[in-house]
Motif scaffolding. Structure first.
Motif, short mmCIF file in Angstrom:
data_model
loop_
_atom_site.label_atom_id
_atom_site.label_comp_id
_atom_site.label_asym_id
_atom_site.label_seq_id
_atom_site.Cartn_x
_atom_site.Cartn_y
_atom_site.Cartn_z
N ARG A 27 39.81 54.49 55.11
CA ARG A 27 38.75 54.53 56.13
C ARG A 27 39.17 55.44 57.27
N SER A 28 38.22 56.16 57.84
CA SER A 28 38.57 57.08 58.90
C SER A 28 38.94 56.34 60.18
N ASP A 70 34.58 60.24 54.80
CA ASP A 70 34.41 58.78 54.95
C ASP A 70 32.93 58.42 54.94
N LEU A 71 32.15 59.21 55.67
CA LEU A 71 30.71 58.96 55.73
C LEU A 71 30.10 58.96 54.33
N ASN A 94 31.64 58.68 51.45
CA ASN A 94 32.18 57.62 50.59
C ASN A 94 31.37 56.34 50.74
N ASN A 95 30.88 56.13 51.93
CA ASN A 95 30.16 54.89 52.22
C ASN A 95 28.64 55.03 52.12
N ASN A 96 28.17 56.26 52.17
CA ASN A 96 26.72 56.52 52.08
C ASN A 96 26.54 57.86 51.37
N GLU A 130 21.24 60.01 59.60
CA GLU A 130 22.46 59.23 59.31
C GLU A 130 23.71 60.10 59.40
N GLY A 186 26.60 59.34 61.93
CA GLY A 186 27.91 59.12 61.33
C GLY A 186 28.98 60.07 61.87
N SER A 190 26.70 66.19 49.98
CA SER A 190 26.10 64.98 49.40
C SER A 190 25.21 65.32 48.21
#
Ligand code: FES
Ligand code: FES
Length: 162
Positions: free
Chosen positions: A54-55, A113-114, A116-118, A125, A129, A151
């Motif tokens: 996590r960042s 990180d952003l 990875n989670n979204n 967003e 983020g 993305s």
């Protein structure tokens, strides 16, 4: 205090002072100068690294807090795909998402990180983020575009917002 931290896949054991910040440990003890200091007050995000995936802003973490944990810096990020650039790194290059490059290591870690989670964020967003990472050069337009491209979206980040 003696701490052992795995950084970019290598385990390092060192003596540090209890007050030593993680960013200073990375740069001064381990030579990981790809992680930079822009403010030292947890505002700019230039020092962002991954801590256990996590960042975190490494000027806001004590080195002793990383004892027994795993850190990934910008220098270790591409090893995760066998030495090639990661999609985020490629997108930053393709979209010209940097000028002086000072903020770029932190931006790339935070964008990673952003995503990875979204994995499919909206432009809004992405802007939310990335709001903890400041850039004095680009106006953010191409950074947002790069994150959207990474993305798998077209990266249409429009308008004149900065
Ligand atoms: Fe850590 Fe600015 S140097 S947030
Ligand atoms: Fe210069 Fe972001 S590219 S600070």
């Amino acid at each position: 205090m003696k701490i052992t931290v795995t950084v970019d896949g290598t385990s390092y054991t060192d003596e540090v002072e209890p007050r030593t910040l993680l960013v200073h440990h990375l740069r001064e003890n381990l030579g990981k100068t790809g992680t930079v200091v822009g403010c030292d007050t947890s505002n700019c995000g230039a020092c962002t690294v991954m801590l256990d995936g996590r960042s975190v802003k490494s000027c806001n973490v004590l080195a002793v807090q990383a004892d027994g944990h795993e850190v990934t810096t910008i220098e270790g990020l591409s090893d995760t795909v066998e030495g090639d650039l990661t999609p985020v790194q490629e997108a930053f290059r393709d979209c010209h998402a940097l000028q002086c490059g000072f903020c770029t290591p932190g931006m790339i870690i935070q964008a990673t990180d952003l995503l990875n989670n979204n994995p499919s964020p909206t432009e809004e967003e992405v802007r939310v983020g990335m709001e903890g990472n400041l850039c004095r050069c680009t106006g953010y337009h191409n950074i947002v575009k790069a994150v959207l491209q990474a993305s798998g979206q077209s990266g249409t980040a429009g308008g004149e917002r900065s």
